[in-house]
Design an enzyme around this catalytic site. Sequence first.
Site, PDB file in Angstrom:
ATOM      1  NE  ARG A  76      -3.066   0.192   3.165  1.00 33.89           N
ATOM      2  CZ  ARG A  76      -2.428   0.615   4.265  1.00 33.89           C
ATOM      3  NH1 ARG A  76      -1.921   1.821   4.321  1.00 33.89           N
ATOM      4  NH2 ARG A  76      -2.328  -0.186   5.318  1.00 33.89           N
ATOM      5  CE1 TYR A 129     -17.356   8.742 -17.091  1.00 30.84           C
ATOM      6  CE2 TYR A 129     -16.995   8.931 -14.740  1.00 30.84           C
ATOM      7  CZ  TYR A 129     -17.269   8.166 -15.848  1.00 30.84           C
ATOM      8  OH  TYR A 129     -17.462   6.825 -15.700  1.00 30.84           O
ATOM      9  CG  ASP A 194     -11.005  14.242 -16.804  1.00 24.43           C
ATOM     10  OD1 ASP A 194     -10.379  13.656 -17.706  1.00 24.43           O
ATOM     11  OD2 ASP A 194     -11.883  13.679 -16.104  1.00 24.43           O
ATOM     12  CE  LYS A 219     -13.445   5.565 -19.077  1.00 27.38           C
ATOM     13  NZ  LYS A 219     -13.843   6.885 -18.595  1.00 27.38           N
TER      14      LYS A 219
HETATM   15  C1  LIG Z   1     -14.252   7.426 -17.317  1.00 21.77           C
HETATM   16  C2  LIG Z   1     -13.923   8.810 -16.957  1.00 21.77           C
HETATM   17  C3  LIG Z   1     -13.625   9.160 -15.649  1.00 21.77           C
HETATM   18  C4  LIG Z   1     -13.687   8.171 -14.499  1.00 21.77           C
HETATM   19  O1  LIG Z   1     -12.699   7.191 -14.642  1.00 21.77           O
HETATM   20  P1  LIG Z   1     -12.871   5.678 -14.077  1.00 21.77           P
HETATM   21  O2  LIG Z   1     -11.587   5.042 -14.482  1.00 21.77           O
HETATM   22  O3  LIG Z   1     -14.076   5.098 -14.761  1.00 21.77           O
HETATM   23  O4  LIG Z   1     -13.065   5.765 -12.621  1.00 21.77           O
HETATM   24  C5  LIG Z   1     -13.274  10.481 -15.384  1.00 21.77           C
HETATM   25  N1  LIG Z   1     -13.240  11.411 -16.359  1.00 21.77           N
HETATM   26  C6  LIG Z   1     -13.523  11.101 -17.638  1.00 21.77           C
HETATM   27  C7  LIG Z   1     -13.470  12.169 -18.683  1.00 21.77           C
HETATM   28  C8  LIG Z   1     -13.891   9.810 -17.988  1.00 21.77           C
HETATM   29  O5  LIG Z   1     -14.187   9.509 -19.255  1.00 21.77           O
END
Ligand SMILES: *Cc1c(COP(=O)(O)O)cnc(C)c1O
Length: 407
Positions: A76, A129, A194, A219
């Site tokens: 951890r 998101y 983001d 992604k």
């Molecule tokens: C999917 C996504 C998230 C969240 O990510 P996870 O890996 O699903 O927790 C945050 N921001 C954007 C733009 C996303 O597409």
Amino acid sequence: MLWALNGTAPMTLPEPHALSTLLVHAGREDFDALGVHAPPIDLSSTYPVRDLAAGTASFDALVAGAARAENPIYARLHNPTVARVEQAMARLEGADAAVAFASGMAALTAVLLAAKARGGHVLAVRPLYGTADHLLASGLLGIETEFVEAGAIAARRRPDTALVLIETPANPTLDLVDIDAVVAAAGPVPVLVDSTFATPVLQRPIARGARYVLHSATKFLGGHGDVVAGIVACGEAEATALRSIRAATGALLHPLAAFLLHRGLPTLALRVERAQANAGVLARRLAEHPAVTRCCYPGLGTVRNAHLLGTQLAGPGSLLAFELAGGHAAAAAVMRAVRLCTPAVSLGSVDTLIQHPAGLTHRVLAGDEQRRHGITPGLMRLSVGIEDVEDLWRDLKAALQSIPFSR
Ligand SMILES: *Cc1c(COP(=O)(O)O)cnc(C)c1O
């Protein structure tokens, strides 16, 4: 011992390199010393402590958020396989450091907890998101979030404002937010971008003054639909706070997931470029299709701040959204009808994914909030993959022709 080498080897490439070279080589700087050609996967949950004084020093350093210590002590606190992909992502974003988490949402949670310690008022620009919006709006973390237009940031800044949060390109409408303008308006307040939709191939927010760059690595970075991960690139001071929070809250990226993430990076630019080329073709054809009333794609100029394409955003990317004249029922019919495209949430995978934001990813937004941000009942989001573009178009065209509202 792997951890000892990892802990002492200078983990930087000796000179600046182009992104395509960094994608292949970053985070692999210690391979030569280790005598390996692929990242070793260290699955240890604990590590032997023979010298107690040295172990105590390592423990203290890691709990306080140090990037590494002589002994990892406990999984951890540190893992060398995870540290390698962090090092790679820091290089790719042009940041001092990067910190990996169990998911994009875990990464955002850690940044928000760090912000809470600095003041607890957050300014956020919609659309975001869906789950990020929900986490902020719910007040779950005890943070006060004010949703503002990008142009109102300077006016709404308070002494206790600890973070400005934007997403560009934004999900699901592909609207762009001007990072330079937001950084200027935020003044001394750290800005988080983001950048999940853009990847470091198309956008480098740190060079524009953002303090944090967040990726849902689930992604494009993972890219093959088999990893859930989140990563934040930032300065060393910010990273120290995030690692300390991660050690306390335990939202770790598992080393097997870190390995897969690192495994996908060398092909990131190739994947992004091929998917983007496909998306350009599909966006133009969808925009002209009689069942489609609008197609949002930076390359068509049909998104907010499309003028940032070519400067802030190096390419239009492979995400697009289109509105069906037949509304919700037509969208449901398309989800049923596609055969090659996968009807599923998520994005940035090698395969093409299609989904209905109002019914799935952005469901957690109130109906009027959905409409206000262009998330209409007939809106579908397409994450274009790297398949043959004519095969994709045949599938989409057939699906559109199957809906009762097609002309
Ligand atoms: C999917 C996504 C998230 C969240 O990510 P996870 O890996 O699903 O927790 C945050 N921001 C954007 C733009 C996303 O597409």
